[in-house]
Design an enzyme around this catalytic site. Structure first.
Site, PDB file in Angstrom:
ATOM      1  N   ASP A  17       0.849  -1.189   0.000  1.00 49.53           N
ATOM      2  CA  ASP A  17       0.000   0.000   0.000  1.00 49.53           C
ATOM      3  C   ASP A  17       0.892   1.248   0.000  1.00 49.53           C
ATOM      4  O   ASP A  17       1.876   1.337   0.731  1.00 49.53           O
ATOM      5  CB  ASP A  17      -0.910  -0.017   1.245  1.00 49.53           C
ATOM      6  CG  ASP A  17      -2.053   0.976   1.119  1.00 49.53           C
ATOM      7  OD1 ASP A  17      -3.211   0.540   1.037  1.00 49.53           O
ATOM      8  OD2 ASP A  17      -1.790   2.202   1.094  1.00 49.53           O
ATOM      9  N   ILE A  18       0.519   2.220  -0.827  1.00 55.95           N
ATOM     10  CA  ILE A  18       1.322   3.434  -0.998  1.00 55.95           C
ATOM     11  C   ILE A  18       1.274   4.319   0.256  1.00 55.95           C
ATOM     12  O   ILE A  18       2.169   5.136   0.486  1.00 55.95           O
ATOM     13  CB  ILE A  18       0.839   4.210  -2.256  1.00 55.95           C
ATOM     14  CG1 ILE A  18       1.909   5.113  -2.808  1.00 55.95           C
ATOM     15  CG2 ILE A  18      -0.448   4.966  -1.983  1.00 55.95           C
ATOM     16  CD1 ILE A  18       1.586   5.653  -4.197  1.00 55.95           C
ATOM     17  N   ASN A  30     -12.862  -3.101   2.749  1.00 58.61           N
ATOM     18  CA  ASN A  30     -13.795  -1.977   2.822  1.00 58.61           C
ATOM     19  C   ASN A  30     -14.762  -2.089   1.653  1.00 58.61           C
ATOM     20  O   ASN A  30     -14.340  -2.187   0.496  1.00 58.61           O
ATOM     21  CB  ASN A  30     -13.031  -0.648   2.749  1.00 58.61           C
ATOM     22  CG  ASN A  30     -12.116  -0.442   3.943  1.00 58.61           C
ATOM     23  OD1 ASN A  30     -12.476  -0.784   5.072  1.00 58.61           O
ATOM     24  ND2 ASN A  30     -10.936   0.099   3.705  1.00 58.61           N
ATOM     25  N   GLY A  85     -15.370   3.521   3.810  1.00 67.09           N
ATOM     26  CA  GLY A  85     -13.973   3.898   3.590  1.00 67.09           C
ATOM     27  C   GLY A  85     -13.353   3.369   2.314  1.00 67.09           C
ATOM     28  O   GLY A  85     -12.146   3.529   2.100  1.00 67.09           O
ATOM     29  N   GLN A  86     -14.160   2.727   1.447  1.00 70.43           N
ATOM     30  CA  GLN A  86     -13.581   2.256   0.185  1.00 70.43           C
ATOM     31  C   GLN A  86     -13.252   3.457  -0.702  1.00 70.43           C
ATOM     32  O   GLN A  86     -14.117   4.304  -0.964  1.00 70.43           O
ATOM     33  CB  GLN A  86     -14.551   1.299  -0.547  1.00 70.43           C
ATOM     34  CG  GLN A  86     -13.897   0.686  -1.787  1.00 70.43           C
ATOM     35  CD  GLN A  86     -14.755  -0.364  -2.485  1.00 70.43           C
ATOM     36  OE1 GLN A  86     -15.895  -0.621  -2.079  1.00 70.43           O
ATOM     37  NE2 GLN A  86     -14.223  -0.957  -3.526  1.00 70.43           N
ATOM     38  N   HIS A  92     -10.313  -5.304  -3.216  1.00 73.67           N
ATOM     39  CA  HIS A  92      -8.982  -5.629  -2.682  1.00 73.67           C
ATOM     40  C   HIS A  92      -9.107  -6.000  -1.219  1.00 73.67           C
ATOM     41  O   HIS A  92     -10.019  -5.552  -0.525  1.00 73.67           O
ATOM     42  CB  HIS A  92      -8.006  -4.457  -2.866  1.00 73.67           C
ATOM     43  CG  HIS A  92      -8.535  -3.152  -2.347  1.00 73.67           C
ATOM     44  ND1 HIS A  92      -9.427  -2.382  -3.074  1.00 73.67           N
ATOM     45  CD2 HIS A  92      -8.335  -2.499  -1.194  1.00 73.67           C
ATOM     46  CE1 HIS A  92      -9.726  -1.297  -2.385  1.00 73.67           C
ATOM     47  NE2 HIS A  92      -9.091  -1.343  -1.225  1.00 73.67           N
ATOM     48  N   HIS A 147      -6.983  -5.874   2.308  1.00 72.27           N
ATOM     49  CA  HIS A 147      -5.820  -5.342   3.012  1.00 72.27           C
ATOM     50  C   HIS A 147      -5.243  -6.428   3.915  1.00 72.27           C
ATOM     51  O   HIS A 147      -5.997  -7.146   4.584  1.00 72.27           O
ATOM     52  CB  HIS A 147      -6.226  -4.162   3.906  1.00 72.27           C
ATOM     53  CG  HIS A 147      -6.775  -2.975   3.183  1.00 72.27           C
ATOM     54  ND1 HIS A 147      -6.033  -1.834   2.936  1.00 72.27           N
ATOM     55  CD2 HIS A 147      -8.006  -2.731   2.664  1.00 72.27           C
ATOM     56  CE1 HIS A 147      -6.784  -0.943   2.295  1.00 72.27           C
ATOM     57  NE2 HIS A 147      -7.994  -1.456   2.116  1.00 72.27           N
TER      58      HIS A 147
HETATM   59  P1  AMP Z   1      -9.652   1.302   0.295  1.00 67.67           P
HETATM   60  O1  AMP Z   1      -9.782   2.544   1.133  1.00 67.67           O
HETATM   61  O2  AMP Z   1     -10.051   0.065   1.013  1.00 67.67           O
HETATM   62  O3  AMP Z   1     -10.309   1.469  -1.050  1.00 67.67           O
HETATM   63  O4  AMP Z   1      -8.096   1.114   0.066  1.00 67.67           O
HETATM   64  C1  AMP Z   1      -7.417   1.659  -1.025  1.00 67.67           C
HETATM   65  C2  AMP Z   1      -5.968   1.631  -0.657  1.00 67.67           C
HETATM   66  O5  AMP Z   1      -5.216   1.755  -1.845  1.00 67.67           O
HETATM   67  C3  AMP Z   1      -5.542   2.777   0.263  1.00 67.67           C
HETATM   68  O6  AMP Z   1      -4.993   2.239   1.464  1.00 67.67           O
HETATM   69  C4  AMP Z   1      -4.491   3.522  -0.560  1.00 67.67           C
HETATM   70  O7  AMP Z   1      -3.403   3.977   0.222  1.00 67.67           O
HETATM   71  C5  AMP Z   1      -4.058   2.472  -1.561  1.00 67.67           C
HETATM   72  N1  AMP Z   1      -3.556   2.973  -2.833  1.00 67.67           N
HETATM   73  C6  AMP Z   1      -4.118   3.914  -3.633  1.00 67.67           C
HETATM   74  N2  AMP Z   1      -3.378   4.093  -4.740  1.00 67.67           N
HETATM   75  C7  AMP Z   1      -2.336   3.226  -4.646  1.00 67.67           C
HETATM   76  C8  AMP Z   1      -1.207   2.937  -5.461  1.00 67.67           C
HETATM   77  N3  AMP Z   1      -1.004   3.572  -6.620  1.00 67.67           N
HETATM   78  N4  AMP Z   1      -0.326   2.000  -5.047  1.00 67.67           N
HETATM   79  C9  AMP Z   1      -0.506   1.356  -3.873  1.00 67.67           C
HETATM   80  N5  AMP Z   1      -1.551   1.581  -3.057  1.00 67.67           N
HETATM   81  C10 AMP Z   1      -2.443   2.510  -3.428  1.00 67.67           C
END
Ligand code: AMP
Ligand code: ZN
Length: 106
Positions: free
Chosen positions: A30-31, A83, A89-90, A96, A98
């Protein structure tokens, strides 16, 4: 989905390193990590959220991928989070899971 960030990552558009991958999913960091280790398990197939998933086989493969990726990352203890929907919070509308381990800030 051409405008989906996770589809682009799966497509290799950003040269994202996959910490694990198989026929069904890729796993990358995760970024914006919310824990010492924060991985995302992402199906290769674009599905918006758990609410749109009707493939029990894929769901099983995704959970097995969680286990395999955690093992490869050396994690014995970890939390999994999905999420579903904006209010929960999605942020990225490509399903995906986590994987969070270590000090978790969630
Ligand atoms: P969610 O809030 O469950 O939709 O999680 C989305 C997750 O994707 C968040 O924790 C972001 O930090 C992560 N995210 C968004 N863009 C990227 C990316 N380019 N590379 C890695 N993680 C990302
Ligand atoms: Zn997608």
């Amino acid at each position: 989905m051409s405008d989906c960030i996770f589809c682009k990552i799966i497509n290799g558009d950003f040269n994202t390193e996959f910490v694990y991958e198989n026929e069904y999913a890729v796993v990358f960091r995760d970024i914006n990590p919310k824990a010492d280790t924060h991985l995302l398990v992402v199906p290769r197939k674009h599905v918006e959220s758990l609410n749109e998933l009707d493939d029990e086989f894929l769901l099983g493969k995704l959970m097995m991928t969680v286990k395999e990726a955690a093992k490869k990352a050396g994690l014995k203890s970890y939390r999994t989070v999905i999420n579903t929907g904006k209010e929960a919070g999605q942020e990225v509308f490509h399903l995906h899971i986590h994987i969070l381990a270590g000090s978790i800030k969630l």
